[in-house]
Design a protein around this motif. Structure first.
Motif, PDB file in Angstrom:
ATOM      1  N   THR A  65     -11.507  -1.898   0.776  1.00  0.00           N
ATOM      2  CA  THR A  65     -10.524  -1.430  -0.196  1.00  0.00           C
ATOM      3  C   THR A  65      -9.458  -2.469  -0.510  1.00  0.00           C
ATOM      4  O   THR A  65      -8.701  -2.304  -1.449  1.00  0.00           O
ATOM      5  CB  THR A  65      -9.814  -0.161   0.317  1.00  0.00           C
ATOM      6  N   LYS A  66      -9.397  -3.519   0.319  1.00  0.00           N
ATOM      7  CA  LYS A  66      -8.371  -4.542   0.076  1.00  0.00           C
ATOM      8  C   LYS A  66      -8.849  -5.915   0.527  1.00  0.00           C
ATOM      9  O   LYS A  66      -9.748  -6.034   1.354  1.00  0.00           O
ATOM     10  CB  LYS A  66      -7.066  -4.174   0.786  1.00  0.00           C
ATOM     11  N   LEU A  67      -8.216  -6.918  -0.047  1.00  0.00           N
ATOM     12  CA  LEU A  67      -8.453  -8.312   0.301  1.00  0.00           C
ATOM     13  C   LEU A  67      -7.191  -8.798   0.993  1.00  0.00           C
ATOM     14  O   LEU A  67      -6.095  -8.668   0.442  1.00  0.00           O
ATOM     15  CB  LEU A  67      -8.716  -9.117  -0.971  1.00  0.00           C
ATOM     16  N   VAL A  68      -7.319  -9.338   2.198  1.00  0.00           N
ATOM     17  CA  VAL A  68      -6.161  -9.736   2.998  1.00  0.00           C
ATOM     18  C   VAL A  68      -6.245 -11.221   3.321  1.00  0.00           C
ATOM     19  O   VAL A  68      -7.296 -11.712   3.743  1.00  0.00           O
ATOM     20  CB  VAL A  68      -6.100  -8.918   4.306  1.00  0.00           C
ATOM     21  N   VAL A  69      -5.129 -11.935   3.115  1.00  0.00           N
ATOM     22  CA  VAL A  69      -5.045 -13.340   3.509  1.00  0.00           C
ATOM     23  C   VAL A  69      -4.616 -13.359   4.970  1.00  0.00           C
ATOM     24  O   VAL A  69      -3.515 -12.913   5.309  1.00  0.00           O
ATOM     25  CB  VAL A  69      -4.038 -14.117   2.630  1.00  0.00           C
ATOM     26  N   SER A  70      -5.497 -13.847   5.866  1.00  0.00           N
ATOM     27  CA  SER A  70      -5.209 -13.812   7.297  1.00  0.00           C
ATOM     28  C   SER A  70      -4.710 -15.149   7.842  1.00  0.00           C
ATOM     29  O   SER A  70      -4.106 -15.174   8.912  1.00  0.00           O
ATOM     30  CB  SER A  70      -6.453 -13.362   8.071  1.00  0.00           C
ATOM     31  N   GLU A  71      -4.931 -16.255   7.136  1.00  0.00           N
ATOM     32  CA  GLU A  71      -4.413 -17.558   7.560  1.00  0.00           C
ATOM     33  C   GLU A  71      -4.000 -18.350   6.335  1.00  0.00           C
ATOM     34  O   GLU A  71      -4.568 -18.178   5.263  1.00  0.00           O
ATOM     35  CB  GLU A  71      -5.487 -18.361   8.316  1.00  0.00           C
ATOM     36  N   GLY A  72      -3.033 -19.235   6.516  1.00  0.00           N
ATOM     37  CA  GLY A  72      -2.577 -20.090   5.428  1.00  0.00           C
ATOM     38  C   GLY A  72      -1.152 -19.759   5.012  1.00  0.00           C
ATOM     39  O   GLY A  72      -0.471 -18.962   5.655  1.00  0.00           O
ATOM     40  N   THR A  73      -0.713 -20.368   3.928  1.00  0.00           N
ATOM     41  CA  THR A  73       0.672 -20.187   3.482  1.00  0.00           C
ATOM     42  C   THR A  73       0.938 -18.779   2.956  1.00  0.00           C
ATOM     43  O   THR A  73       2.073 -18.341   2.940  1.00  0.00           O
ATOM     44  CB  THR A  73       1.025 -21.207   2.383  1.00  0.00           C
TER      45      THR A  73
END
Length: 173
Positions: free
Chosen positions: A79-87
């Protein structure tokens, strides 16, 4: 040739030369320090998500009809796209059936401020079966799914890391 003509030609040549130098310095500066557009782009993404959600609302209604026979696929779908690493760690984008573009370009859904990302690096989109597909858009440094470089559009399993430079993105429930 008169002295006036020579002077005008010299000044014109000097103006063109300075214009070239200024443009060259701006290009070098943007390569070294990045552009301000990417910083504004991340703010625009938050404000742009609401209109995109309104525009993307009708397509999920169309997609709900065919999966009614395969309701099992919808339950396990992300249901979602999550940024787990990076800026951009912690950034979340709701998956509502629209294509998500990733890259340094200011009009990308997720603007990556990463030296290893191309302006139009990759896209993530749903297929007809309700699966999400990741596709590298001819980037220089590549897009990786579970440590393997993508060469063709590939289905993304739930929780599998998608790496673009120093940024890692995952599909979650």
């Amino acid at each position: 040739m008169s002295e006036l003509t020579l002077t005008v030609m010299r000044l014109g040549f000097l103006a063109v030369l300075w214009l070239f130098v200024i443009v060259a310095v701006q290009v070098i500066r943007s390569d070294l320090f990045g552009t301000r557009v990417t910083q504004r782009g991340s703010r625009r993404d938050a404000s742009r998500q609401q209109p995109a959600a309104r525009q993307a609302a009708p397509p999920p209604q169309r997609q709900q009809q065919p999966p009614s026979s395969g309701g099992r696929q919808r339950r396990g779908a992300p249901t979602k796209l999550v940024v787990s690493e990076g800026t951009l760690t912690g950034t979340t984008v709701a998956l509502q059936g629209q294509t998500i573009t990733l890259g340094r370009a200011h009009d990308s859904t997720i603007v990556l401020d990463d030296d290893y990302a191309s302006s139009r690096h990759a896209r993530i989109y749903p297929d007809r079966d309700g699966q999400w597909i990741v596709e590298d858009l001819g980037s220089t440094n590549g897009t990786y799914l579970d440590r393997s470089r993508l060469t063709t559009p590939t289905p993304v399993p739930l929780g599998a890391p998608i790496r673009i430079g120093k940024t890692v993105i995952e599909l979650r429930k």
